[in-house]
Design a protein around this motif. Structure first.
Motif, PDB file in Angstrom:
ATOM      1  N   ASP A  82     -27.683 -10.596  -1.460  1.00  0.00           N
ATOM      2  CA  ASP A  82     -27.742 -11.114  -2.350  1.00  0.00           C
ATOM      3  C   ASP A  82     -28.235 -12.366  -2.820  1.00  0.00           C
ATOM      4  OD1 ASP A  82     -25.257 -12.307  -1.115  1.00  0.00           O
ATOM      5  OD2 ASP A  82     -24.131 -12.003  -3.580  1.00  0.00           O
ATOM      6  N   GLN A  83     -28.640 -13.191  -1.683  1.00  0.00           N
ATOM      7  CA  GLN A  83     -29.201 -14.779  -1.808  1.00  0.00           C
ATOM      8  C   GLN A  83     -30.566 -14.780  -0.943  1.00  0.00           C
ATOM      9  OE1 GLN A  83     -25.991 -17.110   0.217  1.00  0.00           O
ATOM     10  NE2 GLN A  83     -24.540 -17.033  -1.648  1.00  0.00           N
ATOM     11  N   LYS A  84     -31.141 -13.360  -0.654  1.00  0.00           N
ATOM     12  CA  LYS A  84     -32.158 -13.656   0.183  1.00  0.00           C
ATOM     13  C   LYS A  84     -33.167 -14.208  -1.244  1.00  0.00           C
ATOM     14  CE  LYS A  84     -31.411 -11.077   4.134  1.00  0.00           C
ATOM     15  NZ  LYS A  84     -32.355 -11.544   5.212  1.00  0.00           N
ATOM     16  N   GLY A  85     -32.987 -13.796  -2.396  1.00  0.00           N
ATOM     17  CA  GLY A  85     -33.978 -13.707  -2.871  1.00  0.00           C
ATOM     18  C   GLY A  85     -34.454 -15.283  -3.369  1.00  0.00           C
ATOM     19  N   ILE A  86     -33.093 -15.759  -3.543  1.00  0.00           N
ATOM     20  CA  ILE A  86     -33.302 -17.556  -3.952  1.00  0.00           C
ATOM     21  C   ILE A  86     -33.540 -18.324  -2.749  1.00  0.00           C
ATOM     22  CG2 ILE A  86     -31.636 -19.641  -4.284  1.00  0.00           C
ATOM     23  CD1 ILE A  86     -29.791 -17.245  -5.756  1.00  0.00           C
ATOM     24  N   ALA A  87     -32.796 -17.469  -1.485  1.00  0.00           N
ATOM     25  CA  ALA A  87     -33.685 -18.788   0.174  1.00  0.00           C
ATOM     26  C   ALA A  87     -34.836 -17.781  -0.461  1.00  0.00           C
ATOM     27  CB  ALA A  87     -32.809 -17.631   0.861  1.00  0.00           C
ATOM     28  N   ASP A  88     -35.481 -17.600  -0.639  1.00  0.00           N
ATOM     29  CA  ASP A  88     -36.813 -16.550   0.106  1.00  0.00           C
ATOM     30  C   ASP A  88     -37.964 -18.036  -1.319  1.00  0.00           C
ATOM     31  OD1 ASP A  88     -39.551 -15.145   1.000  1.00  0.00           O
ATOM     32  OD2 ASP A  88     -39.656 -15.341  -1.556  1.00  0.00           O
ATOM     33  N   GLY A  89     -37.831 -18.579  -2.102  1.00  0.00           N
ATOM     34  CA  GLY A  89     -38.046 -19.599  -3.160  1.00  0.00           C
ATOM     35  C   GLY A  89     -37.715 -20.753  -2.086  1.00  0.00           C
ATOM     36  N   LEU A  90     -36.668 -20.901  -1.919  1.00  0.00           N
ATOM     37  CA  LEU A  90     -36.777 -22.422  -1.687  1.00  0.00           C
ATOM     38  C   LEU A  90     -36.893 -22.839   0.051  1.00  0.00           C
ATOM     39  CD1 LEU A  90     -32.283 -23.013  -1.419  1.00  0.00           C
ATOM     40  CD2 LEU A  90     -33.797 -24.078  -3.004  1.00  0.00           C
ATOM     41  N   ILE A 144     -33.057 -29.283  -0.256  1.00  0.00           N
ATOM     42  CA  ILE A 144     -33.218 -27.591   0.151  1.00  0.00           C
ATOM     43  C   ILE A 144     -32.929 -26.504   0.967  1.00  0.00           C
ATOM     44  CG2 ILE A 144     -35.658 -26.490  -0.153  1.00  0.00           C
ATOM     45  CD1 ILE A 144     -36.883 -26.894  -2.061  1.00  0.00           C
ATOM     46  N   GLN A 173     -29.368 -26.630   0.778  1.00  0.00           N
ATOM     47  CA  GLN A 173     -28.904 -25.268   0.084  1.00  0.00           C
ATOM     48  C   GLN A 173     -28.953 -24.074   0.796  1.00  0.00           C
ATOM     49  OE1 GLN A 173     -31.576 -26.620  -3.364  1.00  0.00           O
ATOM     50  NE2 GLN A 173     -30.372 -25.046  -4.117  1.00  0.00           N
ATOM     51  N   MET A 230     -25.806 -21.526   2.460  1.00  0.00           N
ATOM     52  CA  MET A 230     -26.144 -20.138   2.476  1.00  0.00           C
ATOM     53  C   MET A 230     -25.840 -19.836   3.484  1.00  0.00           C
ATOM     54  SD  MET A 230     -29.139 -19.275   0.147  1.00  0.00           S
ATOM     55  CE  MET A 230     -29.802 -19.721  -1.409  1.00  0.00           C
TER      56      MET A 230
END
Length: 137
Positions: free
Chosen positions: A42-50, A106, A109, A113
């Motif tokens: 559920d955090q991979k989308g956020i992690a991808d941008g970071l 970053i 962050q 995760m």
């Protein structure tokens, strides 16, 4: 060599630098994706941008570091020929400091995760009960 030829050669050199930078960013993205591959789904989308931002920032910071090592953090500057020159921080030094701070945030962050397990391959120390024991005293 005329002005048009010089311009063309400058454009070719700039294009090569941009392609090399894109390759370096891609390599860094792959390195980071490997490190952070165990992030919750559920955090991979956020992690991808970071990860993409962190890769860009790291490569750019490396370029800034080369520039700063070669030319220094300060320069002589004057507003006009009539005023005396003074030493000021180079704009790239300010950019470097700001980007480095953002890069560190970053990475923090992303690291936050990561799962907090206690498996054999986990790099976080296992809890041995000492802290709990000390807190009961």
């Amino acid at each position: 060599m005329d002005g048009a030829e010089v311009k063309r050669l400058e454009d070719v050199a700039k294009d090569k630098r941009q392609k090399a930078k894109k390759r370096r960013i891609s390599v860094e993205e792959k390195r980071l994706r490997k490190i952070y591959e165990n992030i919750a789904e559920d955090q991979k989308g956020i992690a991808d941008g970071l990860i993409r931002r962190a890769a860009y920032m790291r490569v750019t910071l490396e370029d800034y570091e080369i520039d700063l090592d070669e030319k220094g953090y300060v320069e002589q500057f004057t507003q006009s020929e009539k005023t005396a020159a003074y030493e000021r921080e180079r704009p790239v030094a300010r950019l470097y400091n700001t980007m480095n701070r953002n890069y560190q945030q970053i990475v923090k962050q992303l690291s936050d995760m990561l799962p907090k397990g206690d498996g054999e391959g986990d790099k976080t120390p296992k809890q041995d009960g000492f802290d709990e024991f000390m807190n009961r005293r």
